[in-house]
Design a protein around this motif. Structure first.
Motif, short mmCIF file in Angstrom:
data_model
loop_
_atom_site.label_atom_id
_atom_site.label_comp_id
_atom_site.label_asym_id
_atom_site.label_seq_id
_atom_site.Cartn_x
_atom_site.Cartn_y
_atom_site.Cartn_z
N GLN A 249 0.67 -1.19 0.23
CA GLN A 249 -0.04 0.01 -0.02
C GLN A 249 0.86 1.30 -0.02
OE1 GLN A 249 -2.27 -0.46 3.32
NE2 GLN A 249 -3.82 -1.94 2.34
N GLN A 250 1.99 1.20 0.93
CA GLN A 250 2.75 2.49 0.85
C GLN A 250 3.57 2.76 -0.55
OE1 GLN A 250 5.41 1.42 3.96
NE2 GLN A 250 3.73 1.44 5.44
N GLN A 251 3.87 1.57 -1.12
CA GLN A 251 4.43 1.74 -2.48
C GLN A 251 3.41 2.25 -3.54
OE1 GLN A 251 5.59 -2.22 -4.20
NE2 GLN A 251 5.53 -1.52 -6.30
N PHE A 252 2.07 1.42 -3.44
CA PHE A 252 1.34 2.20 -4.45
C PHE A 252 1.05 3.79 -4.01
CE2 PHE A 252 -3.16 3.09 -5.85
CZ PHE A 252 -2.96 2.42 -6.93
N LEU A 253 0.87 4.13 -2.91
CA LEU A 253 0.60 5.68 -2.59
C LEU A 253 1.67 6.33 -3.03
CD1 LEU A 253 -0.88 5.38 0.90
CD2 LEU A 253 -2.01 6.08 -1.02
N ALA A 254 2.94 6.00 -2.97
CA ALA A 254 4.12 6.86 -3.35
C ALA A 254 4.07 6.84 -4.94
CB ALA A 254 5.29 6.10 -3.00
N SER A 255 3.56 5.68 -5.69
CA SER A 255 3.56 5.83 -6.91
C SER A 255 2.39 6.75 -7.60
CB SER A 255 3.40 4.43 -7.52
OG SER A 255 3.33 4.39 -9.28
N LEU A 256 1.42 6.62 -6.70
CA LEU A 256 0.08 7.38 -7.04
C LEU A 256 0.46 9.26 -6.78
CD1 LEU A 256 -2.88 7.92 -7.52
CD2 LEU A 256 -3.43 7.56 -5.19
N LEU A 257 1.26 9.28 -5.67
CA LEU A 257 1.52 10.70 -5.42
C LEU A 257 2.47 11.13 -6.81
CD1 LEU A 257 1.60 13.17 -3.57
CD2 LEU A 257 3.53 12.16 -2.43
#
Length: 445
Positions: A249-257
């Motif tokens: 989830q953290q990886q995904f949020l970083a990519s989304l940001l």
């Protein structure tokens, strides 16, 4: 010869010029009028668009009422730092019913987002859903009150909704939650689709029928449906733990940001409008944050931060000693983390010891030089939280008897956090496993 008399008439050539001048004047007037109409229409459309987006946002007014007196909560502090609790609800009603039967709702994902007073850095802390905590007594909309109990963290949302989740976070951290945002499954999918998908790195192929997920290894740009499966699945990936899921989830949020910060979204009306529409439709927020202007200001503050200054990590945890399927916080690291956020200090992160998409392991969560087996002492909390009857107690759990195991053994409260002085906290922020939003996880493998 008779002299020509000046009749005042213009030569024929000037008559043609007069017609051209007449047409030109009327053309300018027509163009100006059309432009005025376009500007008026544009202004009307902009107003209608603002009104629609602003109307999409659902204000959560009940939570503020249920939280009760400000004196029962941690102090806001003197600075301009803000703490926002992001709650991903696993509510299965309405359009979310496609993801399982409705049997109450729990907080599938909970992230405490700390925005520094100078707005130059931020820290996003994932709180494990299975970590054992003291959920305080919480008021309910029907006028009743739950009892204080030791249970897993995500039960707080089921017991008393966002107000109870906020009270639980404030109790275990001593941090005042200024705002909260609740996001559901459907809204999450729409946001991902609105930005044209989000890129992630998949170390190994994923085939999960329940999550409707079928991904090859390597870089993948996920659609909304795929992204939802990716951040929720756990049984068929890695060790099947919620801790590893939080890492994804953290990886995904970083990519989304990074995607939202790119010009391909912010300066592309065809993508920006669907994103704004999806984002505003997807969230329920406290009244102070439930307007388009407030959310826009928040987005601008995040956009202005360098991704390298946005840290994403999980509160240090390990397997709960009485139940390997539950977690408990690692001390003194967790207390140091929350103390650093209360002091508005930037939290330093180091790469995960295991695969960066897997998230922190129990052993890797401990700070070098600290004992990974150190247990917190009941009554050693640095924050005097309200007891079950609303009065202040010296420590979480002090208002109730300690929990007992099935065999009747009285157990130590697993949720009491040591004070900064008791944990050796000397004003410096700990270095914890995590990632920053600028890290390309594919390049880290």
């Amino acid at each position: 010869m008779e002299e020509e008399q000046d009749t005042g008439e213009r030569p024929p050539t000037d008559q043609g010029g007069g017609r051209r001048s007449f047409v030109r004047r009327h053309w300018i007037a027509l163009t100006g009028g059309t432009l005025a109409l376009v500007m008026a229409a544009t202004g009307t459309l902009a107003w209608l668009a603002y009104r629609k987006l602003n109307g999409n946002i659902e204000a959560d007014r009940m939570t503020g009422t249920l939280l009760g007196r400000a004196s029962d909560r941690p102090d806001r502090g003197d600075g301009q730092a803000e703490n926002i609790l992001l709650i991903g609800s696993d509510d299965r009603t309405g359009a979310n019913g496609a993801y399982g039967e409705a049997g109450g709702q729990r907080s599938d994902t909970t992230i405490l987002l700390h925005l520094a007073a100078d707005r130059r850095h931020a820290t996003a802390v994932s709180i494990p859903r299975d970590v054992m905590v003291t959920v305080p007594a919480c008021d309910l909309p029907n006028g009743t009150r739950t009892r204080q109990q030791v249970t897993q963290f995500n039960a707080a949302f089921e017991l008393g909704g966002p107000a109870c989740t906020i009270r639980t976070v404030e109790r275990l951290s001593g941090i005042r939650v200024d705002h909260h945002l609740i996001l559901d499954f459907t809204g999450f999918k729409r946001m991902v689709d609105a930005v044209g998908g989000v890129e992630v790195c998949v170390p190994r192929a994923i085939h999960d029928r329940n999550a409707k997920l079928d991904l090859a290894a390597g870089r993948q740009t996920l659609t909304g449906e795929q992204a939802l499966g990716y951040v929720r699945v756990r049984e068929t990936i890695g060790d099947g733990s919620d801790t590893q899921r939080m890492g994804r989830q953290q990886q995904f949020l970083a990519s989304l940001l990074r995607k939202v910060q790119s010009q391909g979204v912010l300066f592309n009306p065809a993508r920006l409008w669907p994103l704004l529409d999806a984002a505003t439709s997807a969230v329920k927020a406290d009244p102070e944050l439930s307007s388009l202007g407030s959310l826009y200001d928040l987005a601008q503050e995040l956009r202005g931060m360098a991704p390298s200054n946005v840290a994403l990590l999980t509160a240090p945890r390990r397997a709960y000693q009485l139940n390997a399927n539950r977690d408990e916080f690692v001390q003194p690291q967790t207390a140091q983390l929350f103390a650093a956020l209360r002091a508005d200090q930037q939290v330093a992160v180091k790469p995960y010891a295991a695969s960066p998409s897997a998230g922190p392991s129990a052993s890797a969560s401990a700070r070098p030089g600290a004992s990974a087996s150190a247990r917190p002492s009941a009554g050693a909390s640095g924050y005097a939280a309200p007891g079950a009857d609303g009065s202040a107690s010296a420590a979480p759990g002090a208002g109730d008897a300690a929990p007992a195991s099935e065999e009747g053994e009285v157990l130590e409260d697993p949720t009491a956090l040591p004070s900064p002085s008791a944990s050796g906290f000397a004003g410096s922020s700990p270095v914890l496993e995590g990632r920053t939003a600028d890290q390309d996880t594919c390049g880290m493998h």
